[in-house]
Design a protein around this motif. Structure first.
Motif, PDB file in Angstrom:
ATOM      1  N   UNK A 160       0.451  16.769  -6.317  1.00 44.74           N
ATOM      2  CA  UNK A 160      -0.177  17.264  -5.092  1.00 44.74           C
ATOM      3  C   UNK A 160      -0.457  16.140  -4.091  1.00 44.74           C
ATOM      4  N   UNK A 161      -0.302  14.890  -4.519  1.00 38.65           N
ATOM      5  CA  UNK A 161      -0.461  13.759  -3.612  1.00 38.65           C
ATOM      6  C   UNK A 161       0.864  13.335  -2.970  1.00 38.65           C
ATOM      7  N   UNK A 162       1.959  13.993  -3.347  1.00 39.09           N
ATOM      8  CA  UNK A 162       3.281  13.518  -2.906  1.00 39.09           C
ATOM      9  C   UNK A 162       3.487  13.620  -1.406  1.00 39.09           C
ATOM     10  N   UNK A 163       3.057  14.718  -0.820  1.00 43.80           N
ATOM     11  CA  UNK A 163       3.261  14.837   0.626  1.00 43.80           C
ATOM     12  C   UNK A 163       2.497  13.740   1.364  1.00 43.80           C
ATOM     13  N   UNK A 164       1.235  13.545   1.018  1.00 40.62           N
ATOM     14  CA  UNK A 164       0.438  12.506   1.673  1.00 40.62           C
ATOM     15  C   UNK A 164       1.095  11.146   1.492  1.00 40.62           C
ATOM     16  N   UNK A 165       1.605  10.878   0.301  1.00 36.20           N
ATOM     17  CA  UNK A 165       2.265   9.592   0.051  1.00 36.20           C
ATOM     18  C   UNK A 165       3.488   9.410   0.936  1.00 36.20           C
TER      19      UNK A 165
ATOM     20  N   UNK B 185       6.073   6.740   5.587  1.00 34.72           N
ATOM     21  CA  UNK B 185       6.784   6.779   6.870  1.00 34.72           C
ATOM     22  C   UNK B 185       6.059   5.971   7.934  1.00 34.72           C
ATOM     23  N   UNK B 186       4.745   5.800   7.800  1.00 33.02           N
ATOM     24  CA  UNK B 186       3.964   5.044   8.785  1.00 33.02           C
ATOM     25  C   UNK B 186       3.906   3.561   8.451  1.00 33.02           C
TER      26      UNK B 186
ATOM     27  N   UNK C 127       0.826  -1.212   0.000  1.00 36.11           N
ATOM     28  CA  UNK C 127       0.000   0.000   0.000  1.00 36.11           C
ATOM     29  C   UNK C 127       0.860   1.261   0.000  1.00 36.11           C
ATOM     30  N   UNK C 128       1.976   1.229   0.729  1.00 39.92           N
ATOM     31  CA  UNK C 128       2.887   2.372   0.725  1.00 39.92           C
ATOM     32  C   UNK C 128       3.473   2.586  -0.671  1.00 39.92           C
ATOM     33  N   UNK C 129       3.819   1.493  -1.334  1.00 36.98           N
ATOM     34  CA  UNK C 129       4.342   1.603  -2.699  1.00 36.98           C
ATOM     35  C   UNK C 129       3.266   2.133  -3.637  1.00 36.98           C
ATOM     36  N   UNK C 130       2.030   1.679  -3.440  1.00 30.94           N
ATOM     37  CA  UNK C 130       0.943   2.174  -4.271  1.00 30.94           C
ATOM     38  C   UNK C 130       0.756   3.675  -4.078  1.00 30.94           C
ATOM     39  N   UNK C 131       0.798   4.145  -2.829  1.00 31.07           N
ATOM     40  CA  UNK C 131       0.670   5.585  -2.571  1.00 31.07           C
ATOM     41  C   UNK C 131       1.766   6.362  -3.287  1.00 31.07           C
ATOM     42  N   UNK C 132       2.972   5.845  -3.251  1.00 31.65           N
ATOM     43  CA  UNK C 132       4.090   6.518  -3.930  1.00 31.65           C
ATOM     44  C   UNK C 132       3.861   6.576  -5.436  1.00 31.65           C
ATOM     45  N   UNK C 133       3.391   5.467  -6.024  1.00 29.11           N
ATOM     46  CA  UNK C 133       3.171   5.438  -7.473  1.00 29.11           C
ATOM     47  C   UNK C 133       2.005   6.357  -7.873  1.00 29.11           C
ATOM     48  N   UNK C 134       0.973   6.417  -7.029  1.00 27.67           N
ATOM     49  CA  UNK C 134      -0.149   7.309  -7.344  1.00 27.67           C
ATOM     50  C   UNK C 134       0.289   8.765  -7.324  1.00 27.67           C
ATOM     51  N   UNK C 135       1.213   9.097  -6.420  1.00 28.51           N
ATOM     52  CA  UNK C 135       1.672  10.486  -6.342  1.00 28.51           C
ATOM     53  C   UNK C 135       2.442  10.904  -7.581  1.00 28.51           C
TER      54      UNK C 135
END
Length: 441
Positions: free
Chosen positions: A253-258, A263-264, A240-248
Motif C-alpha cells: 500500500x506504500x508503493x504508489x507513494x514511493x 519521480x520527484x 531517500x528515493x531508494x529507501x522509499x522504494x525498499x519500504x514499499x
C-alpha cells in the motif's frame, strides 16, 4: 536608512541576553542579563528593542556564569554601546567564527536574496548546528531562501541513518547506532523527515512490532512527499528515493507513494509523474451542462486509481481504489481499518485534507466521499499513504468532521466500527460524538 525601513540586523535565535564586561578577563564579556530581558516566552526577533535599524552584527568573546568564553554571535548598538549575545536552546552563548559573523552580516543585508556560492556553503558548513538551524529557520519563516543554502545542513548524519535502514531492510549486515541524533536540525529544509526516519531506524534495530514500523514508514513517506526536493542534496535525495522504494516492498500500500517520491527525487525525473491528481473546473463543460450529464475524470497508477464524478448540481463524488492483496508485505496494515488522505487544493486557500474510509470490495480497497465543488478551479490529490484509524489520534476531532459529513451511511459505519476499538478520548471517537450532536441537535 530611513526610520521606517526594516532593521537589517536582528536576532537569529529565539533568545538573547545582555552582556557585561568581565573584570578579570580583559576583552571578555559575561552574560549578565536575563533571557530576552525577562520576556523569555517572546521571540527575540519580535522584541521592540531590535526594531531600531542602528543595531549592527558583530561577535564578541563571551561566556556564561563560570563557563568557558568563546567567540559568540552578538548584536551591538553603536549609539550606547549595548551588546546582546545570541543564545542557543539551552541558554548558552551561540558560537560563531569570524568568517561566520561576516557571512551572517552579508546575508542579513540581502535577506530576501542571500548569497549561495560555494564560499557561503563552505563557511556555513563549518559553523555549529545551532547556528545553521537558527539562520535557516529564520530565512524559511520570513522569506523564500535559495534551495542550495539548505545543503549546508548535516546531511551526512541523515545519510548514515538512511544507510542503516537500507542495510536492515536488505539484511546485508549488522548496524551500529548513529553517532549523533538527527533531532530538529533538518526542519528548516523539510518537516516530518528526520523524526520519522530516526524513530524507524531505532525501531528496526530494537525489533519493534511491524505495526509500529509501518506507522513510522508511512509517516516518513508523507514527509518525503511534502519535502522540497531541491533543498536536499542530490545524493541524499536519491538515497531517500531508494529507501522509499525498499519500504514499499514491506507494504504494497506504500508503493504508489514511493513511485511519486521517486519521480520527484531522482535526477532527472523519469517520465510523467504517477501522481493521483485530478484538476477540475467549478463549471461543468458545455456538453455536460446542456445534457444534464455528469462529468467524469480518472487517473491511474498501476492498481491505484482516483476518480471524480462532477454533477450538474455542484457535487463531486470522489472514489479511490487501492490494491487489497497485501499479504505479501511483512509490514502490511490491516486492510479493514484504513483511511486514505485526500487533499482538496485551490489557488486562493490552504489545502484541505479529508479522510476516506476504505472497505474491501471485489478484491480491492474502495473509498468514496461526496463533496460540494469549490467555487474556483480545484485539484484533488490522493498521493499520501493510507493509515489505520488509530493514526488519526493527533488530528483534532473538529478537523475530521468534514470527512464524516461527506461520508455515506455505509462509510460512516466503518468509522463507527473503528471507534469501538479506540479509546473514548481518541479523535475518531470524539469526532463521531460531535457529528451526531450536530446532526441531531
Amino acid at each position: 536608512m530611513s526610520d521606517t525601513a526594516p532593521a537589517p540586523h536582528r536576532p537569529l535565535a529565539r533568545w538573547v541576553a545582555r552582556l557585561g564586561i568581565a573584570g578579570s578577563e580583559p576583552g571578555t564579556h559575561r552574560v549578565t542579563g536575563p533571557v530576552n530581558d525577562g520576556a523569555e516566552r517572546t521571540d527575540a526577533r519580535a522584541l521592540p528593542l531590535f526594531q531600531d535599524p542602528a543595531w549592527r552584527r558583530t561577535s564578541v568573546n563571551a561566556g556564561r556564569d563560570d563557563g568557558p568564553a568563546g567567540r559568540t554571535l552578538a548584536l551591538q548598538h553603536p549609539g550606547h554601546g549595548t551588546v546582546y549575545a545570541e543564545l542557543d536552546d539551552y541558554g548558552c552563548p551561540l558560537r560563531v567564527s569570524a568568517e561566520g559573523t561576516d557571512l551572517i552580516a552579508r546575508i542579513e543585508q540581502g535577506w530576501d536574496a542571500p548569497p549561495t556560492g560555494p564560499d557561503v556553503l563552505r563557511v556555513l558548513g563549518g559553523e555549529s548546528l545551532d547556528l545553521r538551524h537558527a539562520l535557516l529557520h529564520r530565512l524559511t519563516v520570513e522569506t523564500d531562501p535559495p534551495p542550495a543554502l539548505f545543503h549546508a545542513l548535516p546531511w551526512a548524519d541523515l545519510d548514515m541513518v538512511v544507510g542503516n535502514v537500507l542495510t536492515m531492510l536488505d539484511e546485508t549486515g549488522p548496524v551500529r547506532p548513529p553517532g549523533r541524533e538527527l533531532r530538529h536540525w533538518f526542519t528548516p529544509a523539510a518537516r516530518r523527515l528526520a523524526g520519522p526516519l530516526a524513530v524507524l531506524e531505532r525501531g528496526m534495530r530494537e525489533g519493534r512490532e511491524p505495526a509500529a514500523l509501518r506507522h513510522e514508514a508511512a509517516s516518513l513517506m508523507t514527509g518525503l512527499l511534502a519535502a522540497p526536493s531541491a533543498r536536499i542534496p542530490p545524493p541524499t535525495a536519491q538515497r531517500l528515493a531508494r529507501l522509499a522504494e525498499r519500504l514499499s516492498a514491506r507494504d504494497p500500500l506504500l508503493r504508489h507513494t514511493a513511485r511519486v517520491i521517486g519521480s520527484r527525487f531522482h535526477e532527472p525525473a523519469a517520465g510523467r509523474s504517477p501522481s493521483l491528481s485530478l484538476r477540475l473546473d467549478p463549471v461543468l463543460p458545455a456538453a455536460a451542462r446542456t445534457t444534464g450529464a455528469s462529468y467524469r475524470k480518472a487517473v491511474r497508477d498501476e492498481l491505484f486509481e482516483a476518480k471524480a464524478e462532477h454533477t450538474p448540481g455542484g457535487r463531486v463524488r470522489v472514489t479511490l481504489t487501492f490494491p487489497a492483496d497485501t499479504d505479501e508485505g511483512v509490514w502490511a496494515a490491516v486492510a479493514d481499518d484504513l483511511v486514505a488522505p485526500l487533499f482538496v487544493r485551490t489557488a486562493d486557500s490552504e489545502p484541505r485534507r479529508l479522510w476516506i474510509a476504505l472497505r474491501r470490495r471485489a478484491g480491492s480497497l474502495l473509498g468514496v466521499l461526496d463533496l460540494f465543488a469549490p467555487p474556483d478551479r480545484f485539484e484533488l490529490v490522493a498521493d499520501e499513504p493510507a493509515v489505520p484509524f488509530a493514526a488519526l489520534r493527533t488530528i483534532p476531532a473538529v478537523e475530521l468532521l468534514p470527512s464524516l459529513r461527506a461520508s455515506s451511511t455505509a462509510t460512516q459505519r466503518l468509522w463507527d466500527a473503528a471507534a469501538t476499538a479506540l479509546p473514548a478520548g481518541h479523535s475518531v471517537s470524539v469526532a463521531l460524538r460531535l457529528y451526531r450532536e450536530d446532526v441531531t441537535g
